[in-house]
Design a protein around this motif. Structure first.
Motif, mmCIF file in Angstrom:
data_model
loop_
_atom_site.group_PDB
_atom_site.id
_atom_site.type_symbol
_atom_site.label_atom_id
_atom_site.label_comp_id
_atom_site.label_asym_id
_atom_site.label_seq_id
_atom_site.Cartn_x
_atom_site.Cartn_y
_atom_site.Cartn_z
ATOM 1 N N ALA A 168 82.119 81.631 58.821
ATOM 2 C CA ALA A 168 82.259 81.403 57.387
ATOM 3 C C ALA A 168 83.186 80.232 57.121
ATOM 4 O O ALA A 168 82.997 79.497 56.154
ATOM 5 C CB ALA A 168 82.787 82.665 56.710
ATOM 6 N N GLY A 169 84.180 80.049 58.004
ATOM 7 C CA GLY A 169 85.141 78.972 57.792
ATOM 8 C C GLY A 169 84.532 77.594 57.880
ATOM 9 O O GLY A 169 85.053 76.641 57.309
ATOM 10 N N THR A 170 83.401 77.472 58.621
ATOM 11 C CA THR A 170 82.807 76.139 58.745
ATOM 12 C C THR A 170 82.254 75.651 57.415
ATOM 13 O O THR A 170 82.153 74.449 57.212
ATOM 14 C CB THR A 170 81.675 76.142 59.778
ATOM 15 N N VAL A 171 81.900 76.584 56.519
ATOM 16 C CA VAL A 171 81.290 76.154 55.246
ATOM 17 C C VAL A 171 82.273 75.331 54.404
ATOM 18 O O VAL A 171 81.972 74.180 54.064
ATOM 19 C CB VAL A 171 80.724 77.361 54.468
ATOM 20 N N PRO A 172 83.475 75.886 54.070
ATOM 21 C CA PRO A 172 84.421 75.036 53.332
ATOM 22 C C PRO A 172 84.851 73.808 54.111
ATOM 23 O O PRO A 172 85.095 72.748 53.516
ATOM 24 C CB PRO A 172 85.604 75.965 53.050
ATOM 25 N N LEU A 173 84.925 73.953 55.436
ATOM 26 C CA LEU A 173 85.375 72.830 56.270
ATOM 27 C C LEU A 173 84.452 71.628 56.109
ATOM 28 O O LEU A 173 84.886 70.516 55.780
ATOM 29 C CB LEU A 173 85.395 73.306 57.718
ATOM 30 N N PHE A 174 83.149 71.862 56.322
ATOM 31 C CA PHE A 174 82.223 70.737 56.252
ATOM 32 C C PHE A 174 81.957 70.334 54.804
ATOM 33 O O PHE A 174 81.660 69.167 54.535
ATOM 34 C CB PHE A 174 80.936 71.050 57.008
ATOM 35 N N ALA A 175 82.086 71.287 53.879
ATOM 36 C CA ALA A 175 81.969 70.936 52.467
ATOM 37 C C ALA A 175 83.068 69.948 52.090
ATOM 38 O O ALA A 175 82.819 68.973 51.371
ATOM 39 C CB ALA A 175 82.064 72.186 51.597
ATOM 40 N N ALA A 176 84.269 70.183 52.625
ATOM 41 C CA ALA A 176 85.374 69.267 52.333
ATOM 42 C C ALA A 176 85.065 67.875 52.867
ATOM 43 O O ALA A 176 85.271 66.872 52.168
ATOM 44 C CB ALA A 176 86.665 69.803 52.942
ATOM 45 N N ALA A 177 84.551 67.812 54.116
ATOM 46 C CA ALA A 177 84.237 66.497 54.694
ATOM 47 C C ALA A 177 83.169 65.798 53.858
ATOM 48 O O ALA A 177 83.257 64.590 53.594
ATOM 49 C CB ALA A 177 83.782 66.659 56.136
ATOM 50 N N ALA A 178 82.159 66.571 53.411
ATOM 51 C CA ALA A 178 81.083 65.981 52.609
ATOM 52 C C ALA A 178 81.628 65.471 51.285
ATOM 53 O O ALA A 178 81.251 64.382 50.820
ATOM 54 C CB ALA A 178 79.991 67.019 52.371
ATOM 55 N N MET A 179 82.544 66.245 50.673
ATOM 56 C CA MET A 179 83.095 65.812 49.385
ATOM 57 C C MET A 179 83.940 64.560 49.543
ATOM 58 O O MET A 179 83.906 63.664 48.698
ATOM 59 C CB MET A 179 83.936 66.936 48.773
ATOM 60 N N VAL A 180 84.682 64.495 50.660
ATOM 61 C CA VAL A 180 85.480 63.282 50.899
ATOM 62 C C VAL A 180 84.564 62.080 51.033
ATOM 63 O O VAL A 180 84.789 61.021 50.432
ATOM 64 C CB VAL A 180 86.351 63.460 52.160
ATOM 65 N N ALA A 181 83.466 62.243 51.797
ATOM 66 C CA ALA A 181 82.546 61.124 51.998
ATOM 67 C C ALA A 181 81.896 60.716 50.683
ATOM 68 O O ALA A 181 81.739 59.524 50.403
ATOM 69 C CB ALA A 181 81.488 61.500 53.023
ATOM 70 N N ALA A 182 81.521 61.704 49.861
ATOM 71 C CA ALA A 182 80.794 61.381 48.633
ATOM 72 C C ALA A 182 81.690 60.733 47.593
ATOM 73 O O ALA A 182 81.273 59.820 46.886
ATOM 74 C CB ALA A 182 80.163 62.649 48.057
ATOM 75 N N THR A 183 82.941 61.193 47.497
ATOM 76 C CA THR A 183 83.785 60.686 46.413
ATOM 77 C C THR A 183 84.521 59.410 46.780
ATOM 78 O O THR A 183 84.939 58.671 45.883
ATOM 79 C CB THR A 183 84.814 61.743 45.981
ATOM 80 N N THR A 184 84.728 59.160 48.077
ATOM 81 C CA THR A 184 85.464 57.956 48.442
ATOM 82 C C THR A 184 84.609 56.946 49.182
ATOM 83 O O THR A 184 84.981 55.782 49.273
ATOM 84 C CB THR A 184 86.670 58.293 49.329
#
Lengths: 149, 217
Positions: free
Chosen positions: B129-145
Motif C-alpha cells: 500500500a505504501g508504494t501508492v503514495p510513494l509513486f504518486a508523489a514522484a508523479a506529482m513532482v514530475a507533473a508540477t515541476t
C-alpha cells in the motif's frame, strides 16, 4: 491517557494496516482538496503521437543512426542518446511496413524499438526496477519451496 | 540552491540520474556500507531456551538454507539502502525505497514461525500500500515541476506542492514500517538475529534521507 491508548492500539500489529490505510485515505482526501495543481508545460522526454506512424504510440522519431532530439535534463551526461530510437530488426521492420496497428507488439518483443530513455538517460531506474521484481520472485520462490516445519 | 546536507563533494552521473555525495549523504552511505559488511561476516545467533527447574537447555538450530536466504536478503537490503542514501533523483529514490521495503519483507518472511509469518504478511500489505503514495508523489513532482532531479528541485525558483511532499513522507512511512512488526514478532531474539537489525537500520536510514529530500524540495 491518550498516549496509552494509542500505544496499546499500535502494539497489536493487526491494527497497523488499518491505521496506515486510514492515514492514506485522509491524505488522499487532502490531496484531492488541494487540486487543481498547475501542470508544468516544459516536461522532460516529451513525445507526441504521430498520426499514421506504424510505431504509435512509441515513436520518438528520427531515422536510425542519426541523432534524434531528446529533451533530457543533463544532455552532456548522455551524448549518445537518440541514435537508435527507431532502429528495428528485419522482422520488426517487416511488421511495421505491412501494418500500422502493431506498435505495442513491436515495442514489446526483443529487437523492437529501443526506448533510449529507459536504457540510456534513465538507465539506473531500469536496473532497479527488475531488481525489485527479482527480489520479489526470490521471496516467493523461497516461501513456496519451504517445507512445513 | 539550498544545501541541507552540505555542499556536494562529488557527482556520479548515470545519464539524467546524478548521484551526489554531500557530507550528510556520505555519512549515511558509509553507515549502510559498514552494516552490510557486518551482515556479510557475522554468524546468526542461536537462541537458547532453558528448561525451567532443571539443568537442561535447548539450542535452536538454523538451517543452512534459511541462513543463506536471510543473509542474501540483508545484503540486498544494505545495497538498496546505499542506493537510496545517495541517489539524486526523486523517482530513483522512490524505487530504492520500495526495494528496501520488499527486502525487509523478505528478511521477516524467512523465519519459520507462524506468528512471524503472520506479521510478515501484514507488513507486506503495508509495504504494498505504501508504494501508492510513494509513486504518486514522484508523479506529482514530475507533473508540477517538469523535472525529477533533486539538484534542479533544490533551486529556489521551483516550488513543489505540499501534497506531493506529504505523500512522499507517507509512502516512506509505509515502506519503513518494518521495525513495528519485527519488534512485535520478537524477531530480535528469534533465531538468526543479526539479520533482522538490517530492517530497523534500513528504516531509520530511509527516514533520515527522506527528511533531507523533503527539506530540499
Amino acid at each position: 491517557m491518550i498516549i496509552q491508548k494509542i500505544s496499546r492500539a499500535l502494539s497489536n500489529f493487526d491494527n497497523i494496516l488499518p491505521i496506515f490505510a486510514a492515514a492514506c485515505a485522509v491524505m488522499s482526501i487532502i490531496t484531492l482538496l488541494s487540486l487543481p495543481l498547475a501542470y508544468h508545460e516544459d516536461q522532460l522526454y516529451p513525445k507526441q503521437i504521430v498520426p499514421g506512424s506504424p510505431l504509435n504510440p512509441y515513436d520518438r522519431g528520427g531515422p536510425p543512426f542519426t541523432q534524434a532530439v531528446i529533451h533530457s535534463q543533463y544532455p552532456a551526461n548522455s551524448p549518445t542518446a537518440g541514435y537508435v530510437t527507431s532502429y528495428l530488426t528485419p522482422l520488426s521492420l517487416f511488421i511495421s511496413q505491412h501494418t500500422s496497428y502493431m506498435g505495442t507488439t513491436i515495442v514489446a518483443h526483443p529487437g523492437g524499438i529501443l526506448d533510449e530513455i529507459l536504457y540510456n538517460t534513465r538507465g539506473l531506474d531500469t536496473v532497479v526496477e527488475p531488481t525489485i521484481l527479482f527480489i520479489a520472485f526470490a521471496i516467493a520462490a523461497y516461501i513456496f519451496r519451504k517445507r512445513e516445519a | 540552491m539550498n544545501e541541507i546536507g552540505g555542499a556536494p563533494l562529488f557527482f556520479l552521473e548515470f545519464g539524467d540520474i546524478v548521484i551526489y555525495f554531500t557530507p550528510f549523504t556520505i555519512t549515511l552511505f558509509l553507515l549502510a556500507l559498514v552494516f552490510t559488511v557486518f551482515v556479510l561476516v557475522s554468524r546468526p545467533e542461536r537462541q537458547i531456551d532453558i528448561a525451567f527447574g532443571g539443568d537442561a537447555y535447548y539450542a535452536k538450530e538454523i538451517s543452512l538454507s534459511e541462513l543463506r536466504f536471510r543473509r542474501f536478503m540483508s545484503i540486498a537490503c544494505g545495497l538498496a539502502c546505499m542506493g537510496a542514501m545517495v541517489t539524486g533523483d526523486v523517482f530513483d529514490f522512490t524505487l530504492f525505497v520500495s526495494l528496501v521495503g520488499i527486502c525487509n519483507v523478505g528478511i521477516v518472511a524467512a523465519v519459520k514461525s507462524r506468528h512471524v509469518q503472520n506479521a510478515a504478511y501484514q507488513y507486506g500489505l503495508v509495504a504494498l500500500a505504501g508504494t501508492v503514495p510513494l509513486f504518486a508523489a514522484a508523479a506529482m513532482v514530475a507533473a508540477t515541476t517538469g523535472t525529477l532531479s533533486m539538484l534542479e528541485l533544490a533551486k529556489d525558483t521551483i516550488q513543489v506542492p505540499l501534497a506531493a511532499r506529504a505523500l512522499l513522507v507517507l509512502g516512506v512511512m509505509g515502506e519503513g514500517m518494518a521495525p513495528f512488526y519485527a519488534a512485535k514478532a520478537e524477531m530480535f531474539r528469534a533465531p538468526g538475529a543479526p539479520y533482522v537489525i538490517m530492517c530497523s537500520l534500513s528504516s531509520l536510514l530511509i527516514f533520515l534521507r527522506v527528511a533531507e529530500v523533503i527539506l530540499l524540495l
